[in-house]
Design a protein around this motif. Sequence first.
Motif, PDB file in Angstrom:
ATOM      1  N   MET A   1       0.841  -1.165   0.000  1.00 41.65           N
ATOM      2  CA  MET A   1       0.000   0.000   0.000  1.00 41.65           C
ATOM      3  C   MET A   1       0.893   1.236   0.000  1.00 41.65           C
ATOM      4  O   MET A   1       1.770   1.383   0.817  1.00 41.65           O
ATOM      5  N   SER A   2       0.645   2.123  -0.906  1.00 40.07           N
ATOM      6  CA  SER A   2       1.455   3.338  -0.985  1.00 40.07           C
ATOM      7  C   SER A   2       0.858   4.413  -0.073  1.00 40.07           C
ATOM      8  O   SER A   2      -0.219   4.257   0.485  1.00 40.07           O
ATOM      9  N   THR A   3       1.571   5.500   0.039  1.00 39.34           N
ATOM     10  CA  THR A   3       1.095   6.577   0.910  1.00 39.34           C
ATOM     11  C   THR A   3      -0.183   7.196   0.362  1.00 39.34           C
ATOM     12  O   THR A   3      -1.020   7.673   1.128  1.00 39.34           O
ATOM     13  N   ASP A   4      -0.316   7.214  -0.979  1.00 32.37           N
ATOM     14  CA  ASP A   4      -1.550   7.751  -1.562  1.00 32.37           C
ATOM     15  C   ASP A   4      -2.751   6.883  -1.205  1.00 32.37           C
ATOM     16  O   ASP A   4      -3.834   7.392  -0.926  1.00 32.37           O
ATOM     17  N   ASP A   5      -2.558   5.562  -1.204  1.00 35.65           N
ATOM     18  CA  ASP A   5      -3.645   4.656  -0.838  1.00 35.65           C
ATOM     19  C   ASP A   5      -4.046   4.839   0.619  1.00 35.65           C
ATOM     20  O   ASP A   5      -5.225   4.812   0.959  1.00 35.65           O
ATOM     21  N   LYS A   6      -3.051   5.027   1.482  1.00 34.57           N
ATOM     22  CA  LYS A   6      -3.330   5.240   2.909  1.00 34.57           C
ATOM     23  C   LYS A   6      -4.065   6.555   3.122  1.00 34.57           C
ATOM     24  O   LYS A   6      -4.994   6.638   3.923  1.00 34.57           O
ATOM     25  N   ALA A   7      -3.659   7.588   2.393  1.00 34.29           N
ATOM     26  CA  ALA A   7      -4.309   8.888   2.515  1.00 34.29           C
ATOM     27  C   ALA A   7      -5.747   8.812   2.012  1.00 34.29           C
ATOM     28  O   ALA A   7      -6.658   9.395   2.614  1.00 34.29           O
ATOM     29  N   ASP A   8      -5.950   8.093   0.900  1.00 33.33           N
ATOM     30  CA  ASP A   8      -7.308   7.934   0.368  1.00 33.33           C
ATOM     31  C   ASP A   8      -8.181   7.151   1.345  1.00 33.33           C
ATOM     32  O   ASP A   8      -9.352   7.479   1.542  1.00 33.33           O
ATOM     33  N   ALA A   9      -7.624   6.118   1.968  1.00 31.03           N
ATOM     34  CA  ALA A   9      -8.379   5.317   2.926  1.00 31.03           C
ATOM     35  C   ALA A   9      -8.743   6.150   4.149  1.00 31.03           C
ATOM     36  O   ALA A   9      -9.864   6.058   4.668  1.00 31.03           O
ATOM     37  N   ALA A  10      -7.806   6.970   4.625  1.00 32.16           N
ATOM     38  CA  ALA A  10      -8.076   7.816   5.782  1.00 32.16           C
ATOM     39  C   ALA A  10      -9.141   8.862   5.450  1.00 32.16           C
ATOM     40  O   ALA A  10     -10.033   9.140   6.252  1.00 32.16           O
ATOM     41  N   ALA A  11      -9.051   9.442   4.261  1.00 31.44           N
ATOM     42  CA  ALA A  11     -10.039  10.444   3.840  1.00 31.44           C
ATOM     43  C   ALA A  11     -11.410   9.794   3.674  1.00 31.44           C
ATOM     44  O   ALA A  11     -12.423  10.373   4.057  1.00 31.44           O
ATOM     45  N   SER A  12     -11.428   8.600   3.116  1.00 31.37           N
ATOM     46  CA  SER A  12     -12.686   7.887   2.928  1.00 31.37           C
ATOM     47  C   SER A  12     -13.306   7.548   4.286  1.00 31.37           C
ATOM     48  O   SER A  12     -14.514   7.675   4.471  1.00 31.37           O
ATOM     49  N   SER A  13     -12.467   7.125   5.221  1.00 31.42           N
ATOM     50  CA  SER A  13     -12.946   6.785   6.554  1.00 31.42           C
ATOM     51  C   SER A  13     -13.501   8.030   7.256  1.00 31.42           C
ATOM     52  O   SER A  13     -14.557   7.980   7.881  1.00 31.42           O
ATOM     53  N   ALA A  14     -12.798   9.141   7.141  1.00 26.19           N
ATOM     54  CA  ALA A  14     -13.253  10.381   7.767  1.00 26.19           C
ATOM     55  C   ALA A  14     -14.556  10.861   7.135  1.00 26.19           C
ATOM     56  O   ALA A  14     -15.459  11.336   7.834  1.00 26.19           O
ATOM     57  N   ASP A  15     -14.672  10.707   5.809  1.00 23.34           N
ATOM     58  CA  ASP A  15     -15.892  11.107   5.120  1.00 23.34           C
ATOM     59  C   ASP A  15     -17.065  10.230   5.559  1.00 23.34           C
ATOM     60  O   ASP A  15     -18.171  10.726   5.771  1.00 23.34           O
ATOM     61  N   MET A  16     -16.814   8.944   5.700  1.00 21.30           N
ATOM     62  CA  MET A  16     -17.866   8.024   6.136  1.00 21.30           C
ATOM     63  C   MET A  16     -18.311   8.367   7.557  1.00 21.30           C
ATOM     64  O   MET A  16     -19.510   8.394   7.853  1.00 21.30           O
ATOM     65  N   LYS A  17     -17.360   8.649   8.444  1.00 20.86           N
ATOM     66  CA  LYS A  17     -17.702   9.025   9.819  1.00 20.86           C
ATOM     67  C   LYS A  17     -18.526  10.304   9.845  1.00 20.86           C
ATOM     68  O   LYS A  17     -19.484  10.427  10.600  1.00 20.86           O
ATOM     69  N   ARG A  18     -18.161  11.258   9.000  1.00 20.81           N
ATOM     70  CA  ARG A  18     -18.888  12.524   8.933  1.00 20.81           C
ATOM     71  C   ARG A  18     -20.329  12.295   8.474  1.00 20.81           C
ATOM     72  O   ARG A  18     -21.273  12.846   9.052  1.00 20.81           O
ATOM     73  N   LYS A  19     -20.503  11.441   7.471  1.00 18.38           N
ATOM     74  CA  LYS A  19     -21.848  11.157   6.971  1.00 18.38           C
ATOM     75  C   LYS A  19     -22.700  10.477   8.042  1.00 18.38           C
ATOM     76  O   LYS A  19     -23.874  10.805   8.229  1.00 18.38           O
ATOM     77  N   PHE A  20     -22.107   9.517   8.751  1.00 19.54           N
ATOM     78  CA  PHE A  20     -22.852   8.837   9.803  1.00 19.54           C
ATOM     79  C   PHE A  20     -23.196   9.794  10.938  1.00 19.54           C
ATOM     80  O   PHE A  20     -24.287   9.737  11.506  1.00 19.54           O
TER      81      PHE A  20
END
Length: 61
Positions: A1-20
């Motif tokens: 996993m590259s740093t871009d993938d980790k950043a995308d996963a973290a952003a996706s997780s934060a976005d999901m938490k915000r929506k919930f």
Amino acid sequence: MSTDDKADAAASSADMKRKFREALDKKNATHREGQAHLDGDSSVHGTHGAVTKREFRRKSG
């Protein structure tokens, strides 16, 4: 996993938490719109059933 993938996963997780969180806040806001019951009077009156006089009998024998 590259740093871009980790950043995308973290952003996706934060976005999901915000929506919930937004959905939960919206749900809780609708539940809190009920009556305030500031008059202190309950709508339940006369909750007991028919009251009968108890009869005690002595045991014979």
